[in-house]
Design an enzyme around this catalytic site. Structure first.
Site, PDB file in Angstrom:
ATOM      1  N   LYS A  32       2.420 -46.729 -37.100  1.00 53.08           N
ATOM      2  CA  LYS A  32       3.069 -47.002 -35.667  1.00 53.08           C
ATOM      3  C   LYS A  32       3.257 -45.743 -35.125  1.00 53.08           C
ATOM      4  O   LYS A  32       3.595 -45.663 -33.823  1.00 53.08           O
ATOM      5  CB  LYS A  32       4.131 -48.095 -35.880  1.00 53.08           C
ATOM      6  CG  LYS A  32       5.194 -47.700 -37.031  1.00 53.08           C
ATOM      7  CD  LYS A  32       6.408 -46.941 -36.259  1.00 53.08           C
ATOM      8  CE  LYS A  32       7.278 -46.440 -37.064  1.00 53.08           C
ATOM      9  NZ  LYS A  32       8.538 -45.686 -36.432  1.00 53.08           N
TER      10      LYS A  32
ATOM     11  N   THR B  58       8.412 -48.543 -31.363  1.00 57.68           N
ATOM     12  CA  THR B  58       8.230 -47.264 -31.010  1.00 57.68           C
ATOM     13  C   THR B  58       7.302 -46.823 -29.886  1.00 57.68           C
ATOM     14  O   THR B  58       7.323 -45.617 -29.500  1.00 57.68           O
ATOM     15  CB  THR B  58       7.611 -46.443 -32.229  1.00 57.68           C
ATOM     16  OG1 THR B  58       6.520 -47.418 -32.859  1.00 57.68           O
ATOM     17  CG2 THR B  58       8.693 -46.510 -33.174  1.00 57.68           C
TER      18      THR B  58
END
Length: 339
Positions: free
Chosen positions: A195, A252
């Site tokens: 991620k 994120t």
């Protein structure tokens, strides 16, 4: 209730410090190991980690030290929160100091750059064989500053010993931190690492001011790449639709507190990588993980075009706009589900 009451936390960056604060406030005896002497001095004198987690008061019960031996002594578990690029050397220092069967939990969201190994594999390389049965990993959508302020957060704790996972799950949980148990250590680690690479790419999209449609497409296809590599490496595809996958990915890729998103956004605005990294105290794990992720993809013979393009931007001088154009102009394909 948990029978765990003494924890060593190895790594006093923002995430390690936030976890140390959380566990100390719950009433556990926590010893935090910091590499930097200035971090130790700051916490002892001001009860604040001014370098990595400023403006977050730390409890007086939290002990901090520069000595690994002192931190680990008599603990019932070790929470390992060291950046991936120095993880092996810190583990090598730890190995002679720990009891053979002490539980070790990795909260490092990265991959070893040269070997393409997940942190649990690095631990198996370095730590005594009896400790391998008690390795666990902790991941999920979690900005350290928000955990430090006690804002509600949910994480995932994975390991091969269900009873051990349950004990530490109980040790970590409070009204502000909810922990879910899992057994898919590969998937949980890959979700937490990959991620960061996708957050770099999402930052580039935002830096170029390409809009919400583009970012949504990037996140969706980024998840497809994560699932593709994860299943090729033996992970459960369902893991990537949970906290350590889509949860952390959305956080994120959209949250303004994300270091990786910030780096990507500055790249999108035309800044050079060396300049960006040169004035950052904290580590943006995605920069190192990008290279490792591409290596893993090639080794597994898995197509990861977003990972490939972000590597070209980071390390080959490719322009961000050209990378986006090349992604959009790829040969048309059916979706047929995310992978």
């Amino acid at each position: 209730m948990s029978d765990i009451n003494r924890i060593a936390i190895v790594g006093a960056g923002a995430w390690g410090t936030a976890l140390a604060k959380h566990l100390s406030e719950k009433g556990l005896l926590v010893h935090l190991w910091a590499y930097e002497r200035e971090v130790v001095d700051s916490i002892r004198s001001t009860r604040e980690n001014r370098l990595y987690l400023p403006a977050v008061p730390l409890p007086r019960s939290l002990a901090v030290t520069n000595s690994l031996g002192e931190a680990i002594q008599d603990c019932q578990g070790i929470l390992f929160v060291v950046p991936s690029h120095v993880a092996r050397q810190v583990l090598q220092r730890m190995a002679p100091l720990i009891e053979a069967e002490i539980p070790v939990i990795s909260a490092t969201k990265g991959v070893e750059e040269d070997t393409y190994l997940l942190m649990s594999r690095v631990m198996e390389d370095v730590l005594p064989v009896p400790a391998h049965r008690k390795l666990m990993v902790l991941s999920g959508p979690s900005f350290a500053s928000e955990v430090g302020r006690g804002q509600p957060t949910a994480l995932c704790l994975a390991g091969g010993d269900a009873q051990l996972v349950s004990r530490f799950q109980a040790a970590f949980m409070t009204s502000s931190l909810r922990v879910y148990a899992d057994s898919d250590m590969i998937g949980v680690q890959l979700g937490g690492a990959l991620k960061n690479v996708m957050a770099l790419a999402a930052g580039v999209v935002d830096g170029l001011e390409l809009g919400f449609n583009t970012r949504a497409a990037l996140i969706t296809r980024g998840l497809a790449e994560m699932v593709r590599l994860g299943t090729a490496m033996g992970a459960d595809a369902r893991t990537f639709y949970g906290l350590s996958g889509v949860g952390d990915l959305v956080l994120t890729c959209t949250g303004t507190l994300s270091r990786n998103h910030s780096v990507g956004a500055r790249l999108g605005k035309g800044e050079k990588l060396d300049t960006i990294l040169g004035n950052m105290h904290a580590v943006a794990e995605g920069v190192r993980t990008a290279r490792a992720a591409l290596g893993m993809a090639r080794r597994a013979r898995v197509e990861m075009p977003i990972v490939q393009e972000i590597n070209a931007v980071l390390f080959e001088g490719k322009s961000c706009r050209r990378a986006v154009s090349d992604l959009m102009e790829r040969v048309a394909k059916p979706e047929k589900g995310l992978p």
